[in-house]
Design a protein around this motif. Sequence first.
Motif, mmCIF file in Angstrom:
data_model
loop_
_atom_site.group_PDB
_atom_site.id
_atom_site.type_symbol
_atom_site.label_atom_id
_atom_site.label_comp_id
_atom_site.label_asym_id
_atom_site.label_seq_id
_atom_site.Cartn_x
_atom_site.Cartn_y
_atom_site.Cartn_z
ATOM 1 N N TRP A 294 0.872 -1.191 0.000
ATOM 2 C CA TRP A 294 0.000 0.000 0.000
ATOM 3 C C TRP A 294 0.899 1.228 0.000
ATOM 4 N N MET A 295 0.884 1.974 -1.100
ATOM 5 C CA MET A 295 1.851 3.048 -1.294
ATOM 6 C C MET A 295 1.275 4.422 -0.952
ATOM 7 N N ARG A 296 0.489 4.469 0.111
ATOM 8 C CA ARG A 296 -0.054 5.730 0.591
ATOM 9 C C ARG A 296 0.226 5.846 2.087
ATOM 10 N N ARG A 297 0.633 7.018 2.506
ATOM 11 C CA ARG A 297 0.863 7.257 3.933
ATOM 12 C C ARG A 297 -0.478 7.374 4.648
ATOM 13 N N VAL A 298 -0.647 6.636 5.738
ATOM 14 C CA VAL A 298 -1.903 6.681 6.468
ATOM 15 C C VAL A 298 -1.801 7.688 7.612
ATOM 16 N N THR A 299 -2.952 8.079 8.098
ATOM 17 C CA THR A 299 -3.031 9.097 9.139
ATOM 18 C C THR A 299 -3.543 8.474 10.435
ATOM 19 N N GLU A 300 -3.572 9.291 11.470
ATOM 20 C CA GLU A 300 -4.063 8.810 12.768
ATOM 21 C C GLU A 300 -5.548 8.451 12.696
ATOM 22 N N VAL A 301 -6.263 8.927 11.675
ATOM 23 C CA VAL A 301 -7.679 8.553 11.511
ATOM 24 C C VAL A 301 -7.801 7.040 11.376
ATOM 25 N N LEU A 302 -7.016 6.456 10.486
ATOM 26 C CA LEU A 302 -7.043 5.005 10.290
ATOM 27 C C LEU A 302 -6.374 4.278 11.447
ATOM 28 N N ILE A 303 -5.245 4.786 11.907
ATOM 29 C CA ILE A 303 -4.507 4.128 12.984
ATOM 30 C C ILE A 303 -5.343 4.035 14.253
ATOM 31 N N ASN A 304 -6.046 5.101 14.589
ATOM 32 C CA ASN A 304 -6.867 5.089 15.792
ATOM 33 C C ASN A 304 -8.073 4.159 15.660
ATOM 34 N N ALA A 305 -8.569 4.004 14.451
ATOM 35 C CA ALA A 305 -9.747 3.155 14.236
ATOM 36 C C ALA A 305 -9.413 1.676 14.394
ATOM 37 N N PHE A 306 -8.165 1.308 14.098
ATOM 38 C CA PHE A 306 -7.744 -0.088 14.179
ATOM 39 C C PHE A 306 -6.419 -0.195 14.944
ATOM 40 N N SER A 307 -6.427 0.318 16.148
ATOM 41 C CA SER A 307 -5.215 0.355 16.958
ATOM 42 C C SER A 307 -4.647 -1.050 17.164
ATOM 43 N N LYS A 308 -3.344 -1.225 16.837
ATOM 44 C CA LYS A 308 -2.631 -2.498 16.973
ATOM 45 C C LYS A 308 -3.234 -3.591 16.093
ATOM 46 N N ARG A 309 -3.990 -3.193 15.086
ATOM 47 C CA ARG A 309 -4.561 -4.169 14.157
ATOM 48 C C ARG A 309 -4.262 -3.779 12.704
ATOM 49 N N ILE A 310 -3.207 -2.990 12.504
ATOM 50 C CA ILE A 310 -2.750 -2.644 11.163
ATOM 51 C C ILE A 310 -1.311 -3.125 11.025
ATOM 52 N N LEU A 311 -1.062 -3.957 10.024
ATOM 53 C CA LEU A 311 0.280 -4.478 9.775
ATOM 54 C C LEU A 311 0.785 -3.981 8.431
ATOM 55 N N ASN A 312 2.108 -3.885 8.339
ATOM 56 C CA ASN A 312 2.765 -3.488 7.087
ATOM 57 C C ASN A 312 4.002 -4.345 6.887
ATOM 58 N N ILE A 313 4.385 -4.524 5.624
ATOM 59 C CA ILE A 313 5.645 -5.183 5.322
ATOM 60 C C ILE A 313 6.531 -4.199 4.576
ATOM 61 N N HIS A 314 7.803 -4.156 4.979
ATOM 62 C CA HIS A 314 8.747 -3.171 4.431
ATOM 63 C C HIS A 314 10.005 -3.892 3.961
ATOM 64 N N PRO A 315 10.547 -3.524 2.791
ATOM 65 C CA PRO A 315 11.689 -4.253 2.225
ATOM 66 C C PRO A 315 13.054 -3.815 2.765
ATOM 67 N N SER A 316 13.205 -3.851 4.076
ATOM 68 C CA SER A 316 14.512 -3.646 4.712
ATOM 69 C C SER A 316 14.447 -4.229 6.111
#
Length: 204
Positions: free
Chosen positions: A108-130
Amino acid sequence: MTDALISPAIPKPLPQSESPAKLAILASGNGSNLEAIAAAIDREDLNATIQVVIYNNPDAQVANRASDRGLPAVLLNHREFDSREALDRAIINAVKDHDAEWVIMAGWMRRVTEVLINAFSKRILNIHPSLLPSFPGIRAVEQALTAGVKVTGCTVHYVELVIDSGPIIMQAVVPVQPDDTLQSLQTRIQTQEHRIYPAAIAIA
């Protein structure tokens, strides 16, 4: 040196009595991590269901992958929203409309905001190539090559407001070969992404 897992061991499948994790997959491009997650579910290595695939580029190949698997797909073209917060509110609505509980950012190539983070606290995962905390942000593989490091890899982590800063769930090491190009290194890293992302979801 060979590729190696350096975080918790890949777990056994959850008992079938456990309720499957309900996933919303966010993707912007090819969707290979969606395919890896779906394949792990098919093998019963991951006790989960993919409730919806949300994508932001109209031409993204991930939409075809979702269609081939009969998965609901929702296009939320970021160009049609007047702010990142507005896009995140639309994502929240799509996730809830499809009864998902976890947000899985798979390219997902978009920066998310606290709006999404707060709605799903500790339930959002990401994978990063490093190997975070090294080389956060964009062009991580290019950063690793430029820096001349001997090893890099990929990281699954919880999403927090600061990009690529959340607690790490799982990592895999990928050695950098003397003749590596950007493409060859990306390919080997992606192979490890497909290996660890389903495993990390299982223990998150």
